[in-house]
Design an enzyme around this catalytic site. Structure first.
Site, PDB file in Angstrom:
ATOM      1  N   LYS A 115      18.504  49.467  -0.153  1.00  0.00           N
ATOM      2  CA  LYS A 115      17.156  48.960   0.126  1.00  0.00           C
ATOM      3  C   LYS A 115      16.442  49.836   1.134  1.00  0.00           C
ATOM      4  CE  LYS A 115      17.546  44.214  -1.376  1.00  0.00           C
ATOM      5  NZ  LYS A 115      17.639  42.811  -1.055  1.00  0.00           N
ATOM      6  N   LYS A 197      22.596  47.978 -12.529  1.00  0.00           N
ATOM      7  CA  LYS A 197      22.587  46.509 -12.634  1.00  0.00           C
ATOM      8  C   LYS A 197      21.232  45.960 -13.075  1.00  0.00           C
ATOM      9  CE  LYS A 197      22.000  43.965  -9.029  1.00  0.00           C
ATOM     10  NZ  LYS A 197      21.983  43.239  -7.756  1.00  0.00           N
ATOM     11  N   LYS A 200      16.376  41.489 -10.474  1.00  0.00           N
ATOM     12  CA  LYS A 200      15.081  40.807 -10.352  1.00  0.00           C
ATOM     13  C   LYS A 200      13.992  41.768  -9.906  1.00  0.00           C
ATOM     14  CE  LYS A 200      16.848  36.643  -8.132  1.00  0.00           C
ATOM     15  NZ  LYS A 200      17.563  36.895  -6.882  1.00  0.00           N
TER      16      LYS A 200
HETATM   17  P1  TYM Z   1      20.935  37.211  -5.703  1.00  0.00           P
HETATM   18  O1  TYM Z   1      19.812  36.256  -5.593  1.00  0.00           O
HETATM   19  O2  TYM Z   1      20.641  38.669  -5.691  1.00  0.00           O
HETATM   20  O3  TYM Z   1      21.766  36.914  -6.996  1.00  0.00           O
HETATM   21  C1  TYM Z   1      22.239  35.612  -7.260  1.00  0.00           C
HETATM   22  C2  TYM Z   1      23.565  35.664  -7.988  1.00  0.00           C
HETATM   23  O4  TYM Z   1      23.426  36.363  -9.225  1.00  0.00           O
HETATM   24  C3  TYM Z   1      24.397  37.404  -9.286  1.00  0.00           C
HETATM   25  N1  TYM Z   1      23.813  38.539 -10.031  1.00  0.00           N
HETATM   26  C4  TYM Z   1      24.363  39.087 -11.116  1.00  0.00           C
HETATM   27  N2  TYM Z   1      25.492  38.818 -11.784  1.00  0.00           N
HETATM   28  C5  TYM Z   1      25.764  39.560 -12.880  1.00  0.00           C
HETATM   29  N3  TYM Z   1      24.957  40.569 -13.322  1.00  0.00           N
HETATM   30  C6  TYM Z   1      23.815  40.877 -12.674  1.00  0.00           C
HETATM   31  N4  TYM Z   1      23.040  41.840 -13.114  1.00  0.00           N
HETATM   32  C7  TYM Z   1      23.471  40.119 -11.513  1.00  0.00           C
HETATM   33  N5  TYM Z   1      22.430  40.148 -10.648  1.00  0.00           N
HETATM   34  C8  TYM Z   1      22.654  39.177  -9.744  1.00  0.00           C
HETATM   35  C9  TYM Z   1      24.688  37.770  -7.843  1.00  0.00           C
HETATM   36  O5  TYM Z   1      25.927  38.403  -7.700  1.00  0.00           O
HETATM   37  C10 TYM Z   1      24.642  36.415  -7.178  1.00  0.00           C
HETATM   38  O6  TYM Z   1      25.876  35.732  -7.335  1.00  0.00           O
HETATM   39  N6  TYM Z   1      22.840  37.115  -1.116  1.00  0.00           N
HETATM   40  C11 TYM Z   1      22.822  36.432  -2.376  1.00  0.00           C
HETATM   41  C12 TYM Z   1      22.383  34.986  -2.275  1.00  0.00           C
HETATM   42  C13 TYM Z   1      23.148  34.215  -1.272  1.00  0.00           C
HETATM   43  C14 TYM Z   1      24.482  33.719  -1.410  1.00  0.00           C
HETATM   44  C15 TYM Z   1      24.761  33.055  -0.180  1.00  0.00           C
HETATM   45  C16 TYM Z   1      25.417  33.751  -2.432  1.00  0.00           C
HETATM   46  C17 TYM Z   1      22.704  33.871  -0.042  1.00  0.00           C
HETATM   47  N7  TYM Z   1      23.681  33.170   0.612  1.00  0.00           N
HETATM   48  C18 TYM Z   1      25.996  32.445   0.028  1.00  0.00           C
HETATM   49  C19 TYM Z   1      26.647  33.139  -2.208  1.00  0.00           C
HETATM   50  C20 TYM Z   1      26.925  32.508  -0.990  1.00  0.00           C
HETATM   51  C21 TYM Z   1      21.865  37.163  -3.307  1.00  0.00           C
HETATM   52  O7  TYM Z   1      20.996  37.870  -2.891  1.00  0.00           O
HETATM   53  O8  TYM Z   1      22.037  36.879  -4.608  1.00  0.00           O
END
Ligand code: TYM
Length: 333
Positions: A115, A197, A200
């Protein structure tokens, strides 16, 4: 008592990667959980604001993600569903844990480095401390299991380190949380660059399938997915990343193994194969969208979020009180 916890950021539109890598897993774990398991699934809005978000859009995305959770099968009778910022202890534990996290540990985080590269100016300090807030989310409920996609593994490592560090410094308090990462679907790739990957924040619309894309858009995006020139369907992540990604998506949607699917599709040309993938996606996503539309503006959704925040706050407050007592801050309670 076991605790499962996870969250998703309401920044931008929820992708097929978020669904297959995370939400689908939340629902499966919820449905297989026994009476003795507490499940917390939240909307990580405090995480989303580590980069600027348009306030009107953000508020819409929060509600939308809550409706998506329910439409995908999360059940408020089995899982506590809430908005992170409505439980104030998340910010509080974030600070408490920052006091025992080293700057070097944060600067090493791959997502932070990526980032930083993209956003040269105006990087917020919260972008650096983000993994500490995430560790706080997890430790606040003394979680045992955290279902996530592969990209969150490094952040989970830090949560484990901080749990152990707190236990060593102040006495046994936290479980050391374990990531739960699926074998198939933990990293869904971009449809336009299948070596990176699906995300979003990808500016190229057709690189991602969004959970709320309509049928025609889904079909168009799959039809234009980047493949290779061999015209033979089989799984080889290194040499055929596009086809392997589509096979992964198909496997997650149909619950058939990759081997089975390769056998079924081996005589198809890429046009025929892509049609099968698009059909499976449409079949999976249309019923979710129908439920989503029913739920989005319902009163029930608000009630569920209010109840969820209340229940989460109860557990969160207990943890914070315990931490403060052990750390020696405030007056003893
Ligand atoms: P975030 O919002 O980026 O993504 C949410 C979840 O989706 C999974 N993910 C994917 N899995 C497979 N293929 C992909 N292309 C893909 N893109 C995203 C991510 O691995 C995630 O599980 N920091 C975290 C949110 C968070 C969190 C937490 C998660 C905040 N606090 C505590 C677990 C526990 C995040 O930005 O996820």
């Amino acid at each position: 008592m076991k605790t499962i916890l996870s969250g998703i950021q309401p920044s931008g539109k929820i992708t097929l990667g978020n669904y297959l890598g995370a939400i689908k897993n939340f629902v499966e774990m919820q449905n297989n959980a026994d009476e003795d398991t507490n499940i917390f699934i939240f909307i990580a809005d405090l995480h989303a604001i580590t980069v600027y978000q348009d306030p009107v859009e953000l508020r819409k995305s929060i509600k939308s993600l809550a409706a998506i959770y329910l439409a995908c099968g999360l059940d408020p009778n089995k899982s506590t569903i809430f908005i992170q910022s409505e439980v104030k202890e998340h910010a509080e534990i974030g600070y408490l844990l920052q006091t025992m996290t080293y700057v070097g540990e944060l600067e090493r985080m791959t997502q932070y480095k990526d980032k930083m590269q993209k956003q040269v100016q105006g990087v917020s300090s919260a972008l650096l401390t983000y993994p500490v807030l995430m560790a706080g989310d997890i430790l606040l409920y003394n979680s045992n299991y955290v279902p996530v996609g592969v990209d969150q593994k490094q952040h989970l490592e830090l949560s484990r380190t901080l749990a152990e560090r707190f236990n060593n410094r102040y006495s046994e308090t936290f479980n050391v949380p374990e990531p739960i990462i699926q074998k198939v679907g933990a990293k869904i790739m971009s449809l336009q660059d299948p070596t990176s990957k699906m995300s979003k924040s990808d500016k190229l619309e057709k690189a991602s399938i969004f959970l709320l894309d309509d049928e025609a858009t889904i079909r168009k995006k799959i039809a234009s997915a980047v493949t290779d020139s061999e015209a033979k369907v089989y799984f080889d992540q290194e040499n055929k990343p596009g086809i392997s990604n589509l096979l992964t998506i198909l496997s997650c949607c149909t619950l058939k193994s990759i081997d089975e699917l390769v056998e079924d599709c081996k005589d198809m040309n890429y046009g025929e194969f892509k049609k099968i993938v698009a059909d499976a996606l449409v079949e999976k996503l249309m019923p979710i969208q129908q439920r989503y539309n029913e739920i989005l503006n319902s009163e029930e959704l608000d009630l569920i979020l209010t109840e969820g925040a209340k229940k989460a706050s109860y557990f969160a407050n207990k943890t914070i009180t315990k931490m403060k007592r052990k750390m020696g801050i405030g007056r003893k309670q």
